[in-house]
Design a protein around this motif. Structure first.
Motif: not given
Length: 156
Positions: A18-32
């Motif tokens: 779950a923490e990894r998935d949250e970090a992935l969403r944060f990364l995708q947002d940061a990329e955008r």
């Protein structure tokens, strides 16, 4: 391995995922955000180039001190906006790098917990196999002590 230990590790794995998935969403947002900031910077730079080209043509035909002052004033503001946007884009890139590092750490944690679960299961399997072998050996030893072949009971 007891089922409570396995259950605890499974809960730990679910939390790490779950923490990894949250970090992935944060990364995708940061990329955008980083991409949007760079795009805006590029658009402002292109606008400045177009603005300079238009005014060079205008200056070749006619100009006044007042028009030149307006051109320089607006050009200065445009350069200031580009500089600010460059800072925003650089900050967005830094956040993107930080998000990548966090994601890598979280992925490493998930992999570590999975490996631990795998080792514990393998250890439990080896323990069970040793126990089964001991049980089989004990049954064979008891049968031999009784003086008979354990297979004779199956035939008779």
């Amino acid at each position: 391995m007891s089922s409570s230990n396995l259950q605890a590790l499974t809960v730990l794995l679910e939390r790490a995922e779950a923490e990894r998935d949250e970090a992935l969403r944060f990364l995708q947002d940061a990329e955008r955000r980083a991409q949007a900031a760079r795009m805006q910077h590029d658009q402002l730079s292109q606008y400045r180039n177009d603005y300079q080209s238009r005014w060079k043509q205008e200056f070749a035909q006619r100009t006044t001190i007042q028009i030149l002052g307006c051109y320089q004033n607006f050009g200065g503001r445009l350069d200031q906006a580009i500089g600010q946007q460059s800072g925003i884009a650089d900050f967005a890139d830094q956040r993107l790098d930080a998000a990548r590092k966090v994601l890598q750490e979280r992925e490493l944690r998930v992999a570590s917990v999975r490996k631990l679960i795998e080792r514990r299961r393998a250890e439990a399997l080896r323990t069970q196999m040793r126990q089964d072998q001991r049980t089989t050996d004990e049954q064979a030893a008891r049968a031999a002590a009784r003086g008979g072949n354990p297979l004779n009971r199956l035939v008779a």
